[in-house]
Design an enzyme around this catalytic site. Structure first.
Site, mmCIF file in Angstrom:
data_model
loop_
_atom_site.group_PDB
_atom_site.id
_atom_site.type_symbol
_atom_site.label_atom_id
_atom_site.label_comp_id
_atom_site.label_asym_id
_atom_site.label_seq_id
_atom_site.Cartn_x
_atom_site.Cartn_y
_atom_site.Cartn_z
ATOM 1 C CE1 TYR A 142 -3.728 2.481 0.731
ATOM 2 C CE2 TYR A 142 -2.343 3.269 2.525
ATOM 3 C CZ TYR A 142 -3.442 3.426 1.709
ATOM 4 O OH TYR A 142 -4.261 4.522 1.857
ATOM 5 C CG ASP A 237 6.084 3.929 0.558
ATOM 6 O OD1 ASP A 237 6.374 4.702 1.510
ATOM 7 O OD2 ASP A 237 4.924 3.606 0.277
ATOM 8 C CE LYS A 265 2.709 5.061 8.423
ATOM 9 N NZ LYS A 265 1.379 5.426 8.879
#
Length: 426
Positions: A142, A237, A265
């Site tokens: 994802y 990523d 994050k």
């Protein structure tokens, strides 16, 4: 009706599903989510006053735990000066310089507001740089909810069994080629057939959005070799792994130099922050220096930048090797507890991240992960929740531990797991 149920009923009157991100609705496990009102260290407290040992960690950013003193103090000072100016601030360059010092592959970067923005922007940049249209991603991974990256996505989509979101045009999906993770032959095959039209491969260097799945020892090296030989870009990523699995991220730990990197994050310290960066020649194509347009009113928000800077400065003093050892030891104890209970599990792990898959394993890709017994996971999850241990409410999500989890916390979690494995196994 208890407090959390009342709050959920009220939230559903105003919010879609009562939440602002699907996994929070507990749809995969049933029941009512606790409505959190505060957090400190490795613990959360809900609106009913119940305390939880937290392994969600804000879905990744809280490596220092909730409400770490240096971050809270820095944010309070920043808020007192103002919340948003719509103009450059000194702290943006300070945080960028610190990120660059930890990631040799990142020569320039751009801050955005989320991981989705970061990956979407990196893909656009890769297409512009290569003048190619196709992107390769991996089944179950994802990379945010932009249209082209929802094909074969993991996380919430894997949980709900949706292969691609409604509303994504087929023409967009056709620009994304999805192959199995950890399969070099599949990668070589797709490049053999369509290499001249592939702009980039985007990969989580440690997968976290179909549960934690580590790459085989040679896999990331193969990705780098194959993309380079075909003139395609490698996008790592590291929204989840950046500054979590090592200072800098997985690419530093594993010695891989991607062309572009996406972050989020941890670099925001719990605030909405993302970033994409890489080689200076590539980043020079981004507006205002180049023709690739990307903008954001709140990008580089001064409060978020201060939170990120305080977080990274604190993490620079922490021992990631010790956290890796703690993670390995904790997961070994969970395996032993499962074995004693007769539960068949495979635990995927890396520094500060783990997933308990209810399958014999091993789990090397999305097909392996989907063999998990989600009913047993559901029973295990609720037994742990009853014991006051909050895990991600999905078989296909990563759990997080960090520097705030104490030996006492982890001992308690193992004890709770021992009885919860037995309950989940029956």
């Amino acid at each position: 009706m208890n407090t959390n149920r009342k709050l959920m009923a009220e939230a559903r009157r105003h919010l879609v599903g009562g939440v602002n991100s699907p996994v929070r609705a507990f749809g995969a496990v049933g029941g009512t989510p606790p409505f959190i009102v505060s957090g400190r260290g490795a613990h959360l407290r809900d609106a009913a006053g119940r305390r939880y040992l937290d392994f969600i960690g804000g879905w990744g950013p809280h490596l220092l735990g909730h409400s770490p003193a240096p971050v809270v103090a820095a944010v309070r000072r920043a808020v007192g000066r103002g919340t948003s100016y719509g103009m450059p601030t000194p702290v943006e360059a300070e945080l960028a310089a610190l990120v660059k010092s930890a990631l040799p592959s990142v020569e320039k970067l751009r801050f955005v507001n989320s991981g989705t923005e970061a990956t979407m922007s990196a893909i656009r940049l890769a297409r512009a740089a290569t003048r190619r249209d196709l992107v390769v991603k991996f089944d179950g991974c994802y990379h945010g909810h932009s249209d082209g990256l929802l094909a074969g996505a993991g996380s919430g989509l894997a949980t709900f069994g949706i292969p691609a979101s409604a509303g994504v045009p087929k023409a967009f999906a056709r620009l994304t080629l999805t192959i199995p993770f950890n399969d070099v032959a599949a990668l070589e095959d797709v490049f053999r057939r369509q290499g001249r039209t592939i702009a980039a491969v985007i990969v989580e260097p440690v997968v976290g959005n179909m549960g934690v799945i580590v790459p085989r020892p040679w896999y990331l090296d193969s990705l780098r070799r194959i993309t380079k030989s075909h003139g395609a870009l490698l996008i790592m990523d590291e929204v989840m792994t950046g500054f979590r699995v090592a200072w800098g991220g997985a690419q530093v730990r594993d010695g891989i130099r991607p062309d572009l990197t996406t972050l989020g994050k941890v670099i925001g310290g719990g605030f909405p922050v993302g970033a994409y960066g890489g080689r200076a020649d590539l980043m020079g194509l981004v507006s205002p220096e180049g023709p690739v347009y990307q903008a954001g009113t709140l990008s580089g928000n001064p409060v978020a930048m201060v939170a990120g800077l305080a977080t990274l400065r604190a993490l620079a003093k922490r021992d990631y090797d010790a956290l890796a050892r703690t993670t390995a030891s904790f997961c070994a104890r969970l395996r032993a507890a499962a074995l004693r209970s007769g539960a068949e599990v495979w635990i995927g792990e890396t520094c500060g991240m783990f997933t308990i898959f209810f399958t014999r394993g091993p789990v090397w890709n999305a097909a392996d992960a989907r063999k998990s017994d989600t009913r047993r996971f559901r029973r295990f999850f609720h037994a742990m929740l009853k014991a006051g241990v909050l895990l991600p409410p999905s078989q296909f999500e990563a759990a997080f531990l960090g520097f705030a989890h104490t030996k006492k916390d982890l001992d308690y979690a193992v004890t709770a797991a021992s009885s919860s494995f037995r309950e989940g196994h029956t």
